[in-house]
Design an enzyme around this catalytic site. Structure first.
Site, PDB file in Angstrom:
ATOM      1  N   ALA A  72       0.795  -1.234   0.000  1.00  0.00           N
ATOM      2  CA  ALA A  72       0.000   0.000   0.000  1.00  0.00           C
ATOM      3  C   ALA A  72       0.823   1.278   0.000  1.00  0.00           C
ATOM      4  O   ALA A  72       0.252   2.365  -0.012  1.00  0.00           O
ATOM      5  CB  ALA A  72      -0.932   0.008   1.221  1.00  0.00           C
ATOM      6  N   TYR A 127       7.969 -14.007 -14.534  1.00  0.00           N
ATOM      7  CA  TYR A 127       6.918 -13.072 -14.110  1.00  0.00           C
ATOM      8  C   TYR A 127       5.568 -13.515 -14.655  1.00  0.00           C
ATOM      9  O   TYR A 127       4.572 -13.553 -13.922  1.00  0.00           O
ATOM     10  CB  TYR A 127       7.240 -11.653 -14.586  1.00  0.00           C
TER      11      TYR A 127
END
Length: 254
Positions: free
Chosen positions: A10, A153
């Site tokens: 965050a 990824y």
């Protein structure tokens, strides 16, 4: 009673934009990230602007003990979590499998896959106690497609997609919705992290076209979690107009 959302990763990018959007929408927030000082600044700003409550914790989602302690230490007044946003994730390096660095592979798999699992496992018992709950897993267009040298990824985000579908099936007997949100090219710290702090190389990724920004994804999250109880958005792919698929960007001539 105000709804509560827990957001991982965050301190910047999509996680930070989601915190700002949900605070604006009236949520109280639990914010997890590795950079505590950035969380402190963000939390103070949100509380001042929106008169909401915010609990923060320094958490590395790769560390199962860190995750378990952080969730166990959530104050009682914050434990009625309605929304979990599994946002923490990254790419490290861009190379063929033959030339790939093992450390980069471990970092991506430990963060994108195992980190999401650790957080979800710790939070699901809390979510199951609610009359309404929603898990948002932030994937990527790399969950749907692959691109040159994106191998590990892409594999990690394909795993996120599979885990999202598994969660939706396993939790369907409870009032818990599960949504996967898969962005294309979003200009955040993503490329800077991928290229080990090379700002010029990261900036070049987003030159010549109108990329997505973090608030575009935050807006989508807010819309998804605001649907009526009988409506779930299972899967949402969000792309810049200039990006028809993974690995393809139509850039303006300079």
């Amino acid at each position: 009673m105000k709804r509560i959302a827990l957001i991982t990763g965050a301190s910047a990018g999509i996680g930070k934009a989601s915190a700002e959007k949900l605070a604006q929408e009236g949520y109280d927030l639990i914010l997890f990230a590795r950079r505590l000082e950035k969380l402190e600044i963000l939390a103070e700003s949100l509380k001042e602007q929106y008169r909401m409550n915010c609990h923060i914790a320094k958490v590395d989602v790769r560390d199962k003990n860190s995750v378990s302690k952080a969730v166990n230490d959530i104050p009682e007044s914050f434990k009625n979590i309605n929304v979990l946003i599994n946002n923490a994730g990254l790419a490290a390096g861009l190379s063929s499998i033959e030339d790939g660095q093992l450390e980069n592979w471990d970092t991506m798999l430990d963060t994108n896959v195992k980190g999401l699992l650790y957080v979800s496992k710790a939070c699901i018992p809390l979510l199951k106690n609610q009359d309404y709950a929603h898990i948002i897993n932030i994937g990527s267009i790399a969950a749907k497609d692959i691109y040159m040298n994106g191998n590990v990824y892409c594999a990690s985000k394909h795993a996120v997609d599979a885990l999202t579908q598994s969660m939706r099936l396993e939790l369907s007997e409870y009032p818990i919705k599960v949504t996967g949100i898969h962005p294309g090219a979003v200009e955040t710290e993503f490329s800077e992290v991928r290229f080990n702090g090379d700002k010029a190389r990261a900036k070049a990724v987003y030159e010549g076209f109108d990329n997505l920004v973090a608030s575009d994804i935050a807006d989508a999250i807010a819309w998804v979690i605001s649907r009526p109880q009988h409506v779930n958005i299972n899967d949402l792919v969000i792309m810049p107009t200039a990006q028809p698929k993974a690995g393809v960007l139509h850039k303006r001539l300079q």
